[in-house]
Design an enzyme around this catalytic site. Structure first.
Site, mmCIF file in Angstrom:
data_model
loop_
_atom_site.group_PDB
_atom_site.id
_atom_site.type_symbol
_atom_site.label_atom_id
_atom_site.label_comp_id
_atom_site.label_asym_id
_atom_site.label_seq_id
_atom_site.Cartn_x
_atom_site.Cartn_y
_atom_site.Cartn_z
ATOM 1 N N ASP A 212 0.837 -1.195 0.000
ATOM 2 C CA ASP A 212 0.000 0.000 0.000
ATOM 3 C C ASP A 212 0.874 1.248 0.000
ATOM 4 O O ASP A 212 1.906 1.293 0.672
ATOM 5 C CB ASP A 212 -0.869 -0.021 1.265
ATOM 6 N N GLU A 248 1.567 -0.476 -4.923
ATOM 7 C CA GLU A 248 0.549 0.495 -5.305
ATOM 8 C C GLU A 248 1.211 1.828 -5.635
ATOM 9 O O GLU A 248 1.525 2.627 -4.754
ATOM 10 C CB GLU A 248 -0.484 0.705 -4.191
HETATM 11 C C1 AAO Z 1 -8.611 9.012 6.111
HETATM 12 C C2 AAO Z 1 -9.501 10.219 5.850
HETATM 13 C C3 AAO Z 1 -8.646 11.456 5.670
HETATM 14 C C4 AAO Z 1 -7.731 11.651 6.894
HETATM 15 C C5 AAO Z 1 -6.894 10.393 7.100
HETATM 16 C C6 AAO Z 1 -6.009 10.463 8.349
HETATM 17 O O1 AAO Z 1 -10.293 9.997 4.691
HETATM 18 O O2 AAO Z 1 -9.509 12.574 5.510
HETATM 19 O O3 AAO Z 1 -6.856 12.743 6.676
HETATM 20 O O4 AAO Z 1 -7.769 9.273 7.232
HETATM 21 O O5 AAO Z 1 -6.793 10.580 9.480
HETATM 22 C C7 AAO Z 1 -7.617 5.178 2.628
HETATM 23 C C8 AAO Z 1 -8.627 6.252 2.247
HETATM 24 C C9 AAO Z 1 -8.273 7.589 2.877
HETATM 25 C C10 AAO Z 1 -8.104 7.428 4.369
HETATM 26 C C11 AAO Z 1 -6.959 6.446 4.577
HETATM 27 C C12 AAO Z 1 -6.605 6.222 6.054
HETATM 28 O O6 AAO Z 1 -8.662 6.379 0.842
HETATM 29 O O7 AAO Z 1 -9.360 8.488 2.635
HETATM 30 O O8 AAO Z 1 -7.791 8.704 4.971
HETATM 31 O O9 AAO Z 1 -7.360 5.176 4.031
HETATM 32 O O10 AAO Z 1 -7.721 5.811 6.758
HETATM 33 C C13 AAO Z 1 -3.144 8.748 -2.878
HETATM 34 C C14 AAO Z 1 -2.051 7.762 -2.565
HETATM 35 C C15 AAO Z 1 -2.514 6.327 -2.613
HETATM 36 C C16 AAO Z 1 -3.793 6.116 -1.814
HETATM 37 C C17 AAO Z 1 -4.833 7.078 -2.355
HETATM 38 C C18 AAO Z 1 -6.151 6.960 -1.612
HETATM 39 O O11 AAO Z 1 -0.950 7.949 -3.454
HETATM 40 O O12 AAO Z 1 -1.482 5.529 -2.045
HETATM 41 O O13 AAO Z 1 -4.353 8.417 -2.198
HETATM 42 N N1 AAO Z 1 -4.245 4.718 -1.863
HETATM 43 C C19 AAO Z 1 -3.886 3.774 -0.760
HETATM 44 C C20 AAO Z 1 -5.076 2.876 -0.391
HETATM 45 C C21 AAO Z 1 -6.149 3.685 0.277
HETATM 46 C C22 AAO Z 1 -5.644 4.247 1.602
HETATM 47 C C23 AAO Z 1 -4.217 4.620 1.559
HETATM 48 C C24 AAO Z 1 -3.403 4.419 0.472
HETATM 49 C C25 AAO Z 1 -3.614 5.059 2.826
HETATM 50 O O14 AAO Z 1 -5.511 2.209 -1.528
HETATM 51 O O15 AAO Z 1 -7.330 2.953 0.483
HETATM 52 O O16 AAO Z 1 -6.397 5.425 1.946
HETATM 53 O O17 AAO Z 1 -3.201 3.850 3.488
HETATM 54 C C26 AAO Z 1 -3.251 11.895 -7.106
HETATM 55 C C27 AAO Z 1 -2.006 11.081 -6.876
HETATM 56 C C28 AAO Z 1 -2.304 9.795 -6.166
HETATM 57 C C29 AAO Z 1 -3.122 10.047 -4.916
HETATM 58 C C30 AAO Z 1 -4.406 10.776 -5.325
HETATM 59 C C31 AAO Z 1 -5.293 10.962 -4.094
HETATM 60 O O18 AAO Z 1 -4.029 11.250 -8.102
HETATM 61 O O19 AAO Z 1 -1.393 10.774 -8.085
HETATM 62 O O20 AAO Z 1 -1.067 9.175 -5.794
HETATM 63 O O21 AAO Z 1 -3.431 8.800 -4.285
HETATM 64 O O22 AAO Z 1 -4.030 12.011 -5.917
HETATM 65 O O23 AAO Z 1 -5.676 12.227 -3.917
HETATM 66 C C32 AAO Z 1 -6.345 12.424 -11.376
HETATM 67 C C33 AAO Z 1 -4.848 12.327 -11.514
HETATM 68 C C34 AAO Z 1 -4.261 11.456 -10.420
HETATM 69 C C35 AAO Z 1 -4.586 12.082 -9.126
HETATM 70 C C36 AAO Z 1 -6.087 12.148 -9.056
HETATM 71 C C37 AAO Z 1 -6.582 12.771 -7.814
HETATM 72 O O24 AAO Z 1 -6.945 11.148 -11.552
HETATM 73 O O25 AAO Z 1 -4.547 11.782 -12.755
HETATM 74 O O26 AAO Z 1 -2.872 11.314 -10.524
HETATM 75 O O27 AAO Z 1 -6.619 12.920 -10.122
HETATM 76 O O28 AAO Z 1 -6.111 14.087 -7.732
#
Ligand code: AAO
Length: 467
Positions: A212, A248
């Site tokens: 992850d 990931e």
């Molecule tokens: C939760 C709460 C938050 C709080 C946090 C801490 O929701 O509000 O701040 O707790 O208290 C999951 C949930 C999160 C959650 C977290 C922890 O999704 O909401 O936060 O558990 O409970 C990035 C990362 C990627 C991640 C993804 C969700 O790079 O690693 O965000 N995925 C994994 C898991 C996921 C998990 C985590 C990681 C954390 O699969 O389930 O989170 O363990 C860009 C970047 C990406 C980035 C996105 C997200 O993407 O490139 O790397 O992913 O932004 O904003 C277009 C673009 C694309 C861009 C996208 C969005 O598509 O082409 O590049 O727009 O802007």
């Protein structure tokens, strides 16, 4: 020459790029949030007999308990310790699942959350799935143990300590992703704790890991803890087998970090796959199925033997993560099945299908996230359609047809003469077919007719669906 060929074939088995599935099994299914006891049963009753290669399971280690909103799925991405103790079950149940799945030829891949611990705002106390004490403010996790020395704060230079700009690789890897306390994986102590956790799982019998948030770790740090890992358990795997690794890394282009930086460690999630295929199947931007002729590297995707591919994942099916509006999900059931069917039949990458659960549309509105107070057993889940509709065994050598217009045509299948069962409309049961039957003649040709109003506008037959 033979000897050399044999060596290179063996090399594949040892390497971290191989999923260690049994012969002819070419796909895994993500059983998102399922309980260990239910997965064990599903392996024996369905996945083993249907030829699934393996299962990606939700993070098995102790996590924070989030009360507001009540018990969201994403609390499992906020580790508190590496004890095997979550609402999916305890360590005994986990061991039993791994044993029973391996015994019917289905591998278990663990979603490993090792980039970070819980969120900085996670408070203090014992609100965790196993009751372990933690103090997020002091970065104190005595059940591992980690202390303030084991986190990256000093190396992050953004105003709030969080990743703010994905065009700055240092930020992405040294700062906190959405406020999650970022482990200092440059430290040998932290690498050792992570490796101890993964080795514990390897010894139980898991076949590999989804790493992850790999994008938020330096590739060299990942390599360092991977180098400490044991070989797989020889009860089920040949001696010298390394765990399957898929990282990931979201790389849709245009950011500082690219997938290729991680190829040395293992496979990488190819997010372009679902985004681009979704665009084609939705017929957006003038795309046509015919253009898929050179699908794969020809479309700018990473090398096939480094790719882990999927139509949707647990994030982007509910508006988290990345991929955009083109991503197909169960909300568009007909198109979704076409996407999953195409993926399973196409030789590119190692494939993962999604078994999730339905939620009300309005859960997705605004900030409100999908949340469930309990992990459901499978009877309570209205699963998305993918896993129950496809026979994965040897589907690669299948003839698959997908059309937007009604079709009536004769095509070369490359299959021996005989009657075949279409595994989309039915199942081969005791030598009979519950769905459409296709006659293949002596020259390998067969006639297909598909209505454009069919719920499943495609047909799939393969060697083992011969009656
Ligand atoms: C939760 C709460 C938050 C709080 C946090 C801490 O929701 O509000 O701040 O707790 O208290 C999951 C949930 C999160 C959650 C977290 C922890 O999704 O909401 O936060 O558990 O409970 C990035 C990362 C990627 C991640 C993804 C969700 O790079 O690693 O965000 N995925 C994994 C898991 C996921 C998990 C985590 C990681 C954390 O699969 O389930 O989170 O363990 C860009 C970047 C990406 C980035 C996105 C997200 O993407 O490139 O790397 O992913 O932004 O904003 C277009 C673009 C694309 C861009 C996208 C969005 O598509 O082409 O590049 O727009 O802007």
């Amino acid at each position: 020459m033979r000897f050399l060929l044999l060596l290179s074939a063996l090399g594949l088995c040892w390497a971290q790029y191989s999923p260690h599935t049994q012969d002819g099994r070419t796909s895994m299914v993500h059983l998102f949030e399922w309980r260990w006891v239910d997965i064990a049963k599903e392996c024996e009753r369905y996945l083993g007999p249907k030829g699934f290669g393996g299962v990606q399971v939700s993070p098995p280690n102790e996590n924070i308990v989030v009360h507001n909103p009540s018990r969201p799925w994403w609390e499992r991405y906020q580790p508190i310790s590496y004890k095997i103790c979550t609402r999916s079950g305890n360590e005994d149940e986990f061991r039993d699942m791994v044993t029973r799945c391996n015994n019917v030829g289905v591998r278990i891949y663990v979603d490993a959350v090792v980039n970070h611990m819980c969120g900085a705002g996670g408070g203090e106390g014992t609100s965790s799935t196993c009751g372990s004490y933690y103090n997020a403010h002091k970065e104190d996790f005595p059940a591992v143990p980690y202390s303030g020395w084991d986190f990256n704060d000093g190396k992050c230079h953004t105003s709030n300590g969080e990743v703010q700009n994905y065009n700055d690789a240092n930020q992405v890897r040294n700062c906190r992703v959405t406020g999650l306390l970022d482990l200092a994986l440059e430290k040998d102590y932290v690498r050792t704790k992570v490796a101890d956790y993964l080795n514990h799982l390897i010894d139980i019998g898991v076949a590999g890991f989804r790493l992850d948030a790999a994008k938020h770790m330096w590739p060299g740090d990942i390599k360092a803890f991977l180098n400490k890992l044991h070989n797989l358990n020889t009860k089920w795997f040949s001696a010298g087998s390394k765990p399957f690794i898929y990282q990931e890394v979201i790389d849709l282009g245009g950011e500082a970090i690219s997938s290729s930086e991680y190829f040395g460690n293992g496979r990488v999630t190819e997010f372009k796959y679902g985004a681009k295929l979704g665009t084609v199947i939705r017929k957006w931007n003038g795309e046509k199925m015919a253009y898929l002729k050179n699908w794969g590297e020809g479309w700018g995707l990473m090398p096939s033997d480094r790719a882990l591919v999927f139509i949707d994942n647990h994030d982007n099916q509910r508006g988290h993560g990345a991929g955009g509006a083109s991503i197909l999900t169960f909300w568009d059931a007909r198109l979704y099945k076409m996407g999953v069917g195409f993926m399973l039949a196409h030789p590119y990458g190692f494939t993962r299908v999604m078994s999730s659960y339905r939620w009300d549309r309005n859960f997705q509105n605004g900030k409100s996230k999908n949340s469930w107070s309990q992990p459901r057993n499978e009877k309570g889940l209205k699963r998305s359609s993918a896993s129950s509709h496809f026979t994965v065994l040897n589907l690669r050598i299948i003839m698959s047809v997908y059309f937007f217009r009604a079709l009536s045509t004769t095509l070369q299948t490359g299959l021996p003469a005989g009657t075949y069962c279409d595994v989309i409309s039915g199942d081969k049961i005791d030598g009979n077919c519950t769905g459409i039957k296709i006659q293949v003649s002596g020259d390998g040709r067969a006639h297909f007719s598909i209505s454009n109003s069919a719920e499943d506008p495609f047909i799939a037959i393969h060697a083992e669906s011969k009656l």
